[in-house]
Design a protein around this motif. Structure first.
Motif, PDB file in Angstrom:
ATOM      1  N   HIS A  40       0.839  -1.191   0.000  1.00 48.30           N
ATOM      2  CA  HIS A  40       0.000   0.000   0.000  1.00 48.30           C
ATOM      3  C   HIS A  40       0.880   1.249   0.000  1.00 48.30           C
ATOM      4  CE1 HIS A  40      -3.331  -2.647   1.219  1.00 48.30           C
ATOM      5  NE2 HIS A  40      -2.470  -3.193   2.047  1.00 48.30           N
ATOM      6  N   SER A  41       0.277   2.371  -0.340  1.00 48.06           N
ATOM      7  CA  SER A  41       0.987   3.641  -0.229  1.00 48.06           C
ATOM      8  C   SER A  41       0.979   4.147   1.203  1.00 48.06           C
ATOM      9  CB  SER A  41       0.345   4.687  -1.152  1.00 48.06           C
ATOM     10  OG  SER A  41      -1.025   4.865  -0.826  1.00 48.06           O
ATOM     11  N   GLN A  42       0.147   3.566   2.050  1.00 42.88           N
ATOM     12  CA  GLN A  42       0.174   3.880   3.481  1.00 42.88           C
ATOM     13  C   GLN A  42       0.585   2.627   4.258  1.00 42.88           C
ATOM     14  OE1 GLN A  42      -2.148   2.287   5.527  1.00 42.88           O
ATOM     15  NE2 GLN A  42      -3.198   1.336   3.808  1.00 42.88           N
ATOM     16  N   TRP A  43       1.040   2.810   5.516  1.00 41.87           N
ATOM     17  CA  TRP A  43       1.674   1.733   6.267  1.00 41.87           C
ATOM     18  C   TRP A  43       0.785   1.158   7.365  1.00 41.87           C
ATOM     19  CZ3 TRP A  43       6.939   4.612   7.356  1.00 41.87           C
ATOM     20  CH2 TRP A  43       7.557   4.883   6.136  1.00 41.87           C
ATOM     21  N   TYR A  44      -0.444   1.619   7.451  1.00 39.51           N
ATOM     22  CA  TYR A  44      -1.282   1.351   8.620  1.00 39.51           C
ATOM     23  C   TYR A  44      -1.470  -0.145   8.874  1.00 39.51           C
ATOM     24  CZ  TYR A  44      -5.056   2.504  11.916  1.00 39.51           C
ATOM     25  OH  TYR A  44      -5.836   2.655  13.035  1.00 39.51           O
ATOM     26  N   PHE A  45      -1.814  -0.896   7.847  1.00 32.53           N
ATOM     27  CA  PHE A  45      -2.130  -2.313   8.022  1.00 32.53           C
ATOM     28  C   PHE A  45      -0.905  -3.096   8.492  1.00 32.53           C
ATOM     29  CE2 PHE A  45      -3.609  -6.423   5.720  1.00 32.53           C
ATOM     30  CZ  PHE A  45      -4.118  -6.924   6.899  1.00 32.53           C
ATOM     31  N   GLY A  46       0.227  -2.889   7.813  1.00 29.09           N
ATOM     32  CA  GLY A  46       1.431  -3.646   8.133  1.00 29.09           C
ATOM     33  C   GLY A  46       2.043  -3.309   9.480  1.00 29.09           C
ATOM     34  N   LYS A  47       1.624  -2.188  10.070  1.00 28.56           N
ATOM     35  CA  LYS A  47       2.146  -1.758  11.364  1.00 28.56           C
ATOM     36  C   LYS A  47       1.192  -2.049  12.525  1.00 28.56           C
ATOM     37  CE  LYS A  47       5.909   0.727  10.139  1.00 28.56           C
ATOM     38  NZ  LYS A  47       7.255   0.628  10.775  1.00 28.56           N
ATOM     39  N   SER A  48      -0.052  -2.451  12.240  1.00 28.03           N
ATOM     40  CA  SER A  48      -1.088  -2.364  13.263  1.00 28.03           C
ATOM     41  C   SER A  48      -1.790  -3.674  13.590  1.00 28.03           C
ATOM     42  CB  SER A  48      -2.143  -1.327  12.827  1.00 28.03           C
ATOM     43  OG  SER A  48      -1.567  -0.056  12.661  1.00 28.03           O
ATOM     44  N   LEU A  49      -1.249  -4.817  13.180  1.00 30.56           N
ATOM     45  CA  LEU A  49      -1.871  -6.071  13.574  1.00 30.56           C
ATOM     46  C   LEU A  49      -1.779  -6.238  15.096  1.00 30.56           C
ATOM     47  CD1 LEU A  49      -0.610  -8.483  10.763  1.00 30.56           C
ATOM     48  CD2 LEU A  49      -2.762  -7.216  10.875  1.00 30.56           C
ATOM     49  N   ASP A  50      -2.716  -6.982  15.666  1.00 29.21           N
ATOM     50  CA  ASP A  50      -2.726  -7.182  17.112  1.00 29.21           C
ATOM     51  C   ASP A  50      -1.389  -7.702  17.609  1.00 29.21           C
ATOM     52  OD1 ASP A  50      -5.264  -6.292  17.474  1.00 29.21           O
ATOM     53  OD2 ASP A  50      -6.193  -8.262  17.579  1.00 29.21           O
ATOM     54  N   SER A  51      -0.902  -7.141  18.675  1.00 28.01           N
ATOM     55  CA  SER A  51       0.333  -7.475  19.390  1.00 28.01           C
ATOM     56  C   SER A  51       1.584  -6.933  18.713  1.00 28.01           C
ATOM     57  CB  SER A  51       0.479  -8.990  19.633  1.00 28.01           C
ATOM     58  OG  SER A  51       1.022  -9.660  18.522  1.00 28.01           O
ATOM     59  N   PHE A  52       1.439  -6.042  17.744  1.00 29.98           N
ATOM     60  CA  PHE A  52       2.606  -5.480  17.050  1.00 29.98           C
ATOM     61  C   PHE A  52       3.194  -4.270  17.782  1.00 29.98           C
ATOM     62  CE2 PHE A  52       2.670  -6.977  12.340  1.00 29.98           C
ATOM     63  CZ  PHE A  52       2.660  -8.291  12.770  1.00 29.98           C
ATOM     64  N   CYS A  53       2.892  -4.139  19.082  1.00 31.28           N
ATOM     65  CA  CYS A  53       3.425  -2.985  19.813  1.00 31.28           C
ATOM     66  C   CYS A  53       3.831  -3.370  21.238  1.00 31.28           C
ATOM     67  CB  CYS A  53       2.400  -1.850  19.845  1.00 31.28           C
ATOM     68  SG  CYS A  53       3.046  -0.310  20.547  1.00 31.28           S
ATOM     69  N   PRO A  54       4.928  -4.103  21.419  1.00 28.86           N
ATOM     70  CA  PRO A  54       5.471  -4.261  22.764  1.00 28.86           C
ATOM     71  C   PRO A  54       5.883  -2.902  23.332  1.00 28.86           C
ATOM     72  CG  PRO A  54       6.391  -5.900  21.270  1.00 28.86           C
ATOM     73  CD  PRO A  54       5.662  -4.895  20.417  1.00 28.86           C
ATOM     74  N   LEU A  55       5.570  -2.689  24.612  1.00 30.26           N
ATOM     75  CA  LEU A  55       5.787  -1.372  25.220  1.00 30.26           C
ATOM     76  C   LEU A  55       6.225  -1.563  26.666  1.00 30.26           C
ATOM     77  CD1 LEU A  55       5.265   1.693  24.463  1.00 30.26           C
ATOM     78  CD2 LEU A  55       3.123   1.462  25.723  1.00 30.26           C
ATOM     79  N   GLY A  56       7.275  -0.847  27.061  1.00 28.92           N
ATOM     80  CA  GLY A  56       7.668  -0.885  28.463  1.00 28.92           C
ATOM     81  C   GLY A  56       9.102  -1.361  28.648  1.00 28.92           C
ATOM     82  N   PRO A  57       9.449  -1.749  29.881  1.00 31.27           N
ATOM     83  CA  PRO A  57       8.565  -2.107  30.992  1.00 31.27           C
ATOM     84  C   PRO A  57       8.104  -0.965  31.879  1.00 31.27           C
ATOM     85  CG  PRO A  57      10.841  -2.609  31.559  1.00 31.27           C
ATOM     86  CD  PRO A  57      10.849  -2.127  30.135  1.00 31.27           C
ATOM     87  N   TYR A  58       8.748   0.213  31.787  1.00 28.91           N
ATOM     88  CA  TYR A  58       8.408   1.312  32.684  1.00 28.91           C
ATOM     89  C   TYR A  58       8.156   2.579  31.872  1.00 28.91           C
ATOM     90  CZ  TYR A  58      11.884  -1.708  34.993  1.00 28.91           C
ATOM     91  OH  TYR A  58      12.622  -2.770  35.414  1.00 28.91           O
ATOM     92  N   ILE A  59       7.554   3.558  32.540  1.00 28.83           N
ATOM     93  CA  ILE A  59       7.633   4.945  32.086  1.00 28.83           C
ATOM     94  C   ILE A  59       8.618   5.647  33.010  1.00 28.83           C
ATOM     95  CG2 ILE A  59       6.426   7.134  31.770  1.00 28.83           C
ATOM     96  CD1 ILE A  59       3.843   5.537  31.406  1.00 28.83           C
ATOM     97  N   VAL A  60       9.689   6.169  32.450  1.00 19.39           N
ATOM     98  CA  VAL A  60      10.656   6.947  33.222  1.00 19.39           C
ATOM     99  C   VAL A  60      10.257   8.412  33.092  1.00 19.39           C
ATOM    100  CG1 VAL A  60      13.084   7.484  33.558  1.00 19.39           C
ATOM    101  CG2 VAL A  60      12.427   5.238  32.699  1.00 19.39           C
ATOM    102  N   THR A  61      10.102   9.100  34.206  1.00 16.91           N
ATOM    103  CA  THR A  61       9.597  10.470  34.170  1.00 16.91           C
ATOM    104  C   THR A  61      10.591  11.395  33.479  1.00 16.91           C
ATOM    105  OG1 THR A  61      10.443  10.779  36.424  1.00 16.91           O
ATOM    106  CG2 THR A  61       8.108  10.221  36.177  1.00 16.91           C
TER     107      THR A  61
END
Length: 223
Positions: A183-204
């Motif tokens: 596609h000319s946009q990236w939304y589908f290839g970037k947004s499947l379920d579980s495609f965003c590991p995040l963390g483990p913390y938020i550092v202020t």
């Protein structure tokens, strides 16, 4: 100072905790008489005075839990909007991407490249990613510094940007390139379920100088 989310068991609700530099124990925010119901609630509403109190108070002598005894949850278990990403954001990545598919990634970019990443529920540190290999031929990984905004931002001047930053965390921008480059946009290839590991913390944000200059690295099988 670090904020994180965790569960004592799979059946228990998500708890918000605080960790301090050099200490592997988690201190629930309830020990500090804070009653925020979710990490989003805390991010949007915690006051500077409350944050100063967290830093200045002695650590509680009881009620804490070792990090090794909990089930990790993404520090922001549910997001209120898409993740906004800055694409092709350093030279080596631009050259690597052009080698992968020249017609898509090569050429000059006089303007910043933005794209959004739809996230239902971020994967926690150490969690499992669904490869979706019924429609995906391979996965790509990109470690990113993620900026957590503390309040809505619109037409913010560069010199005022830090006022809107609550803190930082680590994000793995997983991509299915075979879907992305159809596609000319990236939304589908970037947004499947579980495609965003995040963390483990938020550092202020006050833990680093602004703009932060940090060594962000990803390792696959130790490499």
């Amino acid at each position: 100072m670090k904020f994180l989310c965790y569960r004592h068991t799979k059946e228990k609700p998500v708890t918000i905790g605080i960790m301090f530099e050099g200490d592997e124990n988690i201190y629930p925010i309830s020990l500090y008489d804070l009653e925020y119901t979710s990490m989003i609630d805390l991010i949007r509403n915690i006051t500077p005075a409350e944050k100063e109190r967290l830093i200045g108070m002695p650590k509680p002598l009881y009620g804490f839990v070792p990090l090794t005894d909990v089930i990790k949850v993404s520090p922001v278990p549910y997001l209120t909007q898409d993740v906004i990403c800055l694409g092709i954001n350093y030279m080596e990545h631009a050259e690597e991407s052009a080698r992968f598919k020249k017609e898509t990634f090569a050429g000059e970019r006089p303007h910043a490249v933005y794209f959004s990443k739809r996230v239902n529920e971020p994967v926690p540190d150490g969690g499992a990613v669904n490869g979706h290999f019924d429609i995906v031929d391979s996965l790509d990984y990109e470690v990113e510094l993620a900026v957590i905004l503390g309040k809505d931002a619109y037409q913010v001047r560069a010199e005022d940007a830090l006022e809107y930053v609550f803190g930082y965390t680590i994000l793995n921008d997983i991509s299915a390139r075979n879907l992305q480059t159809r596609h000319s946009q990236w939304y589908f290839g970037k947004s499947l379920d579980s495609f965003c590991p995040l963390g483990p913390y938020i550092v202020t944000a006050d833990s680093f100088e602004f703009e932060p200059k940090l060594a962000i690295r990803s390792y696959v099988n130790g490499e």
